[in-house]
Scaffold this motif. Structure first.
Motif, PDB file in Angstrom:
ATOM      1  N   GLY A  80       0.776  -1.235   0.000  1.00 25.70           N
ATOM      2  CA  GLY A  80       0.000   0.000   0.000  1.00 25.70           C
ATOM      3  C   GLY A  80       0.798   1.271   0.000  1.00 25.70           C
ATOM      4  O   GLY A  80       0.224   2.360   0.161  1.00 25.70           O
ATOM      5  N   TYR A  81       2.125   1.219  -0.198  1.00 21.66           N
ATOM      6  CA  TYR A  81       2.940   2.428  -0.241  1.00 21.66           C
ATOM      7  C   TYR A  81       2.926   3.006  -1.660  1.00 21.66           C
ATOM      8  O   TYR A  81       2.984   2.263  -2.642  1.00 21.66           O
ATOM      9  N   ASN A  82       2.875   4.313  -1.765  1.00 22.33           N
ATOM     10  CA  ASN A  82       2.945   4.965  -3.060  1.00 22.33           C
ATOM     11  C   ASN A  82       4.379   4.903  -3.576  1.00 22.33           C
ATOM     12  O   ASN A  82       5.310   5.326  -2.878  1.00 22.33           O
ATOM     13  N   CYS A  83       4.551   4.358  -4.776  1.00 19.83           N
ATOM     14  CA  CYS A  83       5.883   4.160  -5.346  1.00 19.83           C
ATOM     15  C   CYS A  83       6.067   5.058  -6.566  1.00 19.83           C
ATOM     16  O   CYS A  83       5.128   5.269  -7.340  1.00 19.83           O
ATOM     17  N   GLN A  84       7.279   5.542  -6.729  1.00 15.77           N
ATOM     18  CA  GLN A  84       7.623   6.407  -7.853  1.00 15.77           C
ATOM     19  C   GLN A  84       8.869   5.865  -8.531  1.00 15.77           C
ATOM     20  O   GLN A  84       9.838   5.463  -7.872  1.00 15.77           O
ATOM     21  N   THR A  85       8.847   5.813  -9.856  1.00 21.69           N
ATOM     22  CA  THR A  85       9.988   5.335 -10.631  1.00 21.69           C
ATOM     23  C   THR A  85      10.324   6.355 -11.707  1.00 21.69           C
ATOM     24  O   THR A  85       9.477   7.129 -12.148  1.00 21.69           O
ATOM     25  N   GLY A  86      11.595   6.331 -12.136  1.00 20.24           N
ATOM     26  CA  GLY A  86      12.018   7.235 -13.194  1.00 20.24           C
ATOM     27  C   GLY A  86      12.223   8.648 -12.705  1.00 20.24           C
ATOM     28  O   GLY A  86      11.978   8.995 -11.540  1.00 20.24           O
ATOM     29  N   GLY A  87      12.681   9.502 -13.620  1.00 19.69           N
ATOM     30  CA  GLY A  87      12.886  10.906 -13.275  1.00 19.69           C
ATOM     31  C   GLY A  87      14.011  11.108 -12.290  1.00 19.69           C
ATOM     32  O   GLY A  87      15.134  10.630 -12.474  1.00 19.69           O
ATOM     33  N   VAL A  88      13.696  11.809 -11.201  1.00 21.79           N
ATOM     34  CA  VAL A  88      14.708  12.120 -10.197  1.00 21.79           C
ATOM     35  C   VAL A  88      15.157  10.875  -9.445  1.00 21.79           C
ATOM     36  O   VAL A  88      16.272  10.811  -8.925  1.00 21.79           O
ATOM     37  N   ILE A  89      14.288   9.867  -9.363  1.00 22.05           N
ATOM     38  CA  ILE A  89      14.646   8.632  -8.639  1.00 22.05           C
ATOM     39  C   ILE A  89      15.832   7.951  -9.305  1.00 22.05           C
ATOM     40  O   ILE A  89      16.734   7.437  -8.631  1.00 22.05           O
ATOM     41  N   ALA A  90      15.856   7.927 -10.628  1.00 21.52           N
ATOM     42  CA  ALA A  90      16.981   7.304 -11.341  1.00 21.52           C
ATOM     43  C   ALA A  90      18.291   8.026 -11.042  1.00 21.52           C
ATOM     44  O   ALA A  90      19.344   7.388 -10.855  1.00 21.52           O
ATOM     45  N   GLU A  91      18.249   9.351 -10.966  1.00 22.39           N
ATOM     46  CA  GLU A  91      19.461  10.106 -10.658  1.00 22.39           C
ATOM     47  C   GLU A  91      19.921   9.861  -9.226  1.00 22.39           C
ATOM     48  O   GLU A  91      21.118   9.736  -8.952  1.00 22.39           O
ATOM     49  N   ILE A  92      18.948   9.817  -8.296  1.00 17.32           N
ATOM     50  CA  ILE A  92      19.312   9.553  -6.894  1.00 17.32           C
ATOM     51  C   ILE A  92      19.936   8.175  -6.753  1.00 17.32           C
ATOM     52  O   ILE A  92      20.962   7.984  -6.076  1.00 17.32           O
ATOM     53  N   LEU A  93      19.339   7.156  -7.397  1.00 15.25           N
ATOM     54  CA  LEU A  93      19.872   5.794  -7.309  1.00 15.25           C
ATOM     55  C   LEU A  93      21.235   5.687  -7.986  1.00 15.25           C
ATOM     56  O   LEU A  93      22.079   4.898  -7.556  1.00 15.25           O
ATOM     57  N   ARG A  94      21.455   6.458  -9.030  1.00 18.90           N
ATOM     58  CA  ARG A  94      22.775   6.456  -9.667  1.00 18.90           C
ATOM     59  C   ARG A  94      23.843   6.968  -8.698  1.00 18.90           C
ATOM     60  O   ARG A  94      24.931   6.398  -8.594  1.00 18.90           O
ATOM     61  N   GLY A  95      23.523   8.045  -7.983  1.00 16.85           N
ATOM     62  CA  GLY A  95      24.466   8.548  -6.990  1.00 16.85           C
ATOM     63  C   GLY A  95      24.665   7.583  -5.830  1.00 16.85           C
ATOM     64  O   GLY A  95      25.778   7.413  -5.336  1.00 16.85           O
ATOM     65  N   VAL A  96      23.557   6.938  -5.402  1.00 19.49           N
ATOM     66  CA  VAL A  96      23.675   5.965  -4.307  1.00 19.49           C
ATOM     67  C   VAL A  96      24.532   4.775  -4.735  1.00 19.49           C
ATOM     68  O   VAL A  96      25.371   4.272  -3.982  1.00 19.49           O
TER      69      VAL A  96
END
Length: 564
Positions: A82-98
Motif C-alpha cells: 500500500g505504499y505509493n511508489c515512484q519510478t524514473g525521473g529524479v529517482i533514477a538520478e538519486i539511485l545512480r548517486g547511491v
C-alpha cells in the motif's frame, strides 16, 4: 509533508534511504541471498523486503512516497503493502548517486568487499538462471538448428563450386544428376571420364540408386564435349568433393541428433509441426520458456517481423504466417484458407509449447491429439465435416498421457535400481579388494607379538621346578594348561590355601581401607616374588572376590566345606 524514501537493491542486501536535508543511512540487511535477487528480477516482494519496509517506513502510508528503480517491484510493493511508489525521473538520478557512493554510505563496507559481493551474486544469479534439467536443455536445440541451417548454406555453396570445377571436364553430368551430395560422390568416384567403363556400372547404380541414370552417365562419358584435365587438377577436385560429402554426412547425423533432442525437450511440439519447424520456433523465441509465454498471435507471425513492421508503417496488409509457413498443413490448404489454418495452427503450437515447458514427464500424446485436430480442421475447410470439440479431445489425451507417464516413470525407476545395484557391486568389490591387500600385515604383526609372550610365560614355570618348589600352590596357578582343567571351586581353594599359608590375611584387611587406590593383589602379596605371582584376569577376579567380601572366620568355614 510527504517524506521521500528510496529503495536500493545491492549485492549485500536491501537498503532503504530517506531523502532529508541531512543524509541518514538506513539499516542494512545482513543476509546476502540469491532468493532476494530472483524475487527482485521477477517483481515479487520477498519476506526480507516486506519486513524491512514495514519496520522502518512510517505507519501512515499516505504520507510516504517510496522511490524504486524497477517498475515491476514498485508495482508489487504498491499492490501488496500500500505504499505509493515512484519510478524514473529524479529517482533514477538519486539511485545512480547511491550506487556510485554506496560503499561510503554504509559503515564497515569497503569498495573491495562491495565489488566481491556483486561479483559473487552475479555468478550465483547467472548459474541459477542457466541451471535446468540436463535432459531438457533447449540451448542444444538452438545451437543444432542454427548449425543445421549454416551447413545447408555451406553445402549448397561448395556443391556449386564442385559443379563448376568438374563441369569443365564432364559438363553432361550436371544435367543428369540434380542432387548436390550425389553429384559430389560421383565426381569423387568417376575422376577422369575416360577411365569409366562397363565394369564400374554396378557401382554407379549403387551411388545413383537408379539404373537408367547410371547407364546415361556411362553413355555421356563416351561422347562428352568436356576438356581434358590433368592429374593434379583431378586430385584437388576429388579432395574437395570428399570434404563436401563428409559435410553432407555430418548434416544427416546432426539432423538425427536434433530429432532425438526435440523428442526429449518438446515432444508435443515436434509431433504437431515437425522437429525442424519446432526447433526454429524455439531458436527464434530464444528458449522454450519464452515460446510458451508468447500468445498465439505472436507465434503465428514469428519470423516475419520485417514484413509486419513494414505493413504497420505503410498501413498495408499484415503477414499471415512466419516460420510456421514451412509446416505441411499450410502447404496443403487452399489459397483462401491459408490464413485461417495458420491462425489455428499457431493456436495449437502455443498450447503444445506450454504443455512441453511445464509438464514434469514430457510425452508426445498431446501433440498427436493436436495434430489430429488440425487434420480435422483441414477436412472441415474442404468438405464441411464438423470436427470434434477441443474439450473431448483433451480429455482423451489426459487419460492416455497419464498411462504413458506411468510407464515412463516405471522404466526410469527400473533404470535407477539397476544403476544403484551396479554401484553397490562396484563399491563392494573395492571394499573387498582393499582389506585383502592390507590383511597380511596385521596378521604378521599379531604372530610376532604373540611369540615373545609365550616365551616369557615359560620362564617362571621352569624356575620353581629347578629350585624344588613344586608343592607351592602358586606354581599351579602359573601353568596355563592346568588353569583350563580346574573348576571354580578348586581355583578358590587353591587361592585360599596360598593366602592362608603365607599368613597375609590380617595385613590385607588393614591395608584395604587405608589404601583404596592400590591393587589388593599387590597390597596382600608383598612377600611373594613377582616371577611366581602372575595371574590372569579370571584368576584375579576369583581370588580377590572372597578375600574382600569376608573375614578370616568365613574363610575358614568355606575351607572346611570344600575339604568335605
Amino acid at each position: 509533508m510527504v517524506l521521500l524514501h528510496v529503495l536500493f537493491e545491492h549485492a549485500v542486501g536491501y537498503a532503504l534511504l530517506a531523502l532529508k536535508e541531512v543524509e541518514e543511512i538506513s539499516l542494512l540487511l545482513p543476509q546476502v541471498a540469491l532468493e532476494n535477487a530472483n524475487a527482485v528480477s521477477e517483481g515479487v516482494v520477498h519476506e526480507d523486503l516486506r519486513l524491512l519496509l514495514e519496520t522502518h517506513l512510517p505507519s501512515k502510508k499516505k504520507k510516504v512516497l517510496l522511490g524504486v528503480g524497477d517498475p515491476k517491484i514498485g508495482a508489487a510493493i504498491q499492490e501488496e503493502l500500500g505504499y505509493n511508489c515512484q519510478t524514473g525521473g529524479v529517482i533514477a538520478e538519486i539511485l545512480r548517486g547511491v550506487r556510485l557512493h554506496f560503499h561510503n554510505l554504509v559503515k564497515g563496507l569497503t569498495d573491495l568487499s562491495a565489488c566481491k559481493a556483486q561479483l559473487g551474486l552475479g555468478h550465483s544469479y547467472s548459474r541459477a538462471k542457466v541451471k535446468f534439467n540436463v535432459n531438457r536443455v533447449d540451448n542444444m536445440i538452438i545451437q543444432s538448428i542454427s548449425l543445421l541451417d549454416q551447413l545447408d548454406k555451406d553445402i549448397n555453396t561448395f556443391s556449386m563450386r564442385v559443379r563448376e570445377w568438374y563441369g569443365y571436364h564432364f559438363p553432361e553430368l550436371v544435367k543428369i544428376i540434380n542432387d548436390n551430395a550425389t553429384y559430389c560422390r560421383l565426381a569423387q568416384f568417376i575422376g577422369n571420364r575416360r577411365e569409366l567403363n562397363e565394369e564400374k556400372l554396378e557401382e554407379l547404380e549403387e551411388l545413383t540408386m537408379d539404373g537408367a541414370k547410371a547407364k546415361a552417365i556411362l553413355d555421356a562419358s563416351r561422347s562428352s564435349m568436356g576438356m581434358d584435365i590433368s592429374a593434379i587438377d583431378l586430385i584437388n577436385i576429388e579432395s574437395f568433393s570428399s570434404r563436401v560429402v563428409s559435410l553432407s554426412e555430418y548434416r544427416q547425423s546432426l539432423h538425427t541428433y536434433l530429432r532425438s533432442k526435440m523428442s526429449q525437450v518438446a515432444p508435443s511440439l515436434s509431433a504437431l509441426i515437425g522437429e525442424a519447424v519446432g526447433a526454429r520456433l524455439i531458436a527464434h523465441a530464444g528458449s522454450l520458456t519464452n515460446l510458451a509465454k508468447y500468445p498465439a498471435s505472436t507465434v503465428q507471425i514469428l519470423g516475419a517481423e520485417k514484413a509486419l513492421f513494414r505493413a504497420l508503417k505503410t498501413r498495408g496488409n499484415t503477414p499471415k504466417y512466419g516460420l510456421i509457413f514451412h509446416s505441411t498443413f499450410i502447404g496443403r490448404a487452399a489459397a483462401k484458407n491459408k490464413g485461417r489454418i495458420s491462425r489455428y495452427l499457431a493456436n495449437k503450437c502455443s498450447i503444445a509449447s506450454r504443455i512441453d515447458c511445464f509438464s514434469e514427464v514430457p510425452t508426445s500424446v498431446f501433440g498427436e491429439k493436436l495434430r489430429e485436430q488440425v487434420e480435422e480442421r483441414l477436412s472441415f475447410y474442404e468438405t464441411g465435416e464438423i470436427p470434434r470439440k477441443n474439450l473431448d479431445v483433451m480429455k482423451e489425451a489426459m487419460v492416455q498421457a497419464e498411462e504413458v507417464a506411468a510407464d515412463i516413470t516405471r522404466k526410469l525407476e527400473k533404470q535407477e535400481k539397476k544403476r544403484l545395484k551396479k554401484e553397490k557391486k562396484r563399491l563392494a568389490a573395492i571394499a573387498l579388494a582393499s582389506p585383502e591387500n592390507s590383511s597380511s600385515t596385521p596378521e604378521e604383526c599379531e604372530e610376532t607379538s604373540e611369540r615373545p609372550k609365550k616365551k616369557k610365560k615359560q620362564k617362571p614355570q621352569e624356575a620353581p621346578q629347578e629350585n624344588g618348589m613344586e608343592e607351592d600352590p602358586s606354581v599351579c596357578l602359573s601353568k596355563p594348561k592346568k588353569k583350563k582343567s580346574l573348576s571354580k571351586e578348586e581355583l578358590v581353594s587353591c587361592d585360599l590355601e596360598e593366602t592362608a599359608g603365607n599368613g597375609i590375611l590380617p595385613k590385607r584387611k588393614k591395608s584395604l581401607p587405608k589404601e583404596p587406590g592400590t591393587d589388593p593383589e599387590e597390597a596382600g602379596n608383598k612377600n611373594v616374588p613377582k616371577k611366581k605371582r602372575k595371574f590372569s584376569s579370571k584368576e584375579e577376579a576369583l581370588s580377590s572376590g572372597p578375600e574382600e567380601a569376608t573375614g578370616s572366620k568365613s574363610i575358614s568355614k568355606k575351607k572346611k566345606k570344600l575339604q568335605k
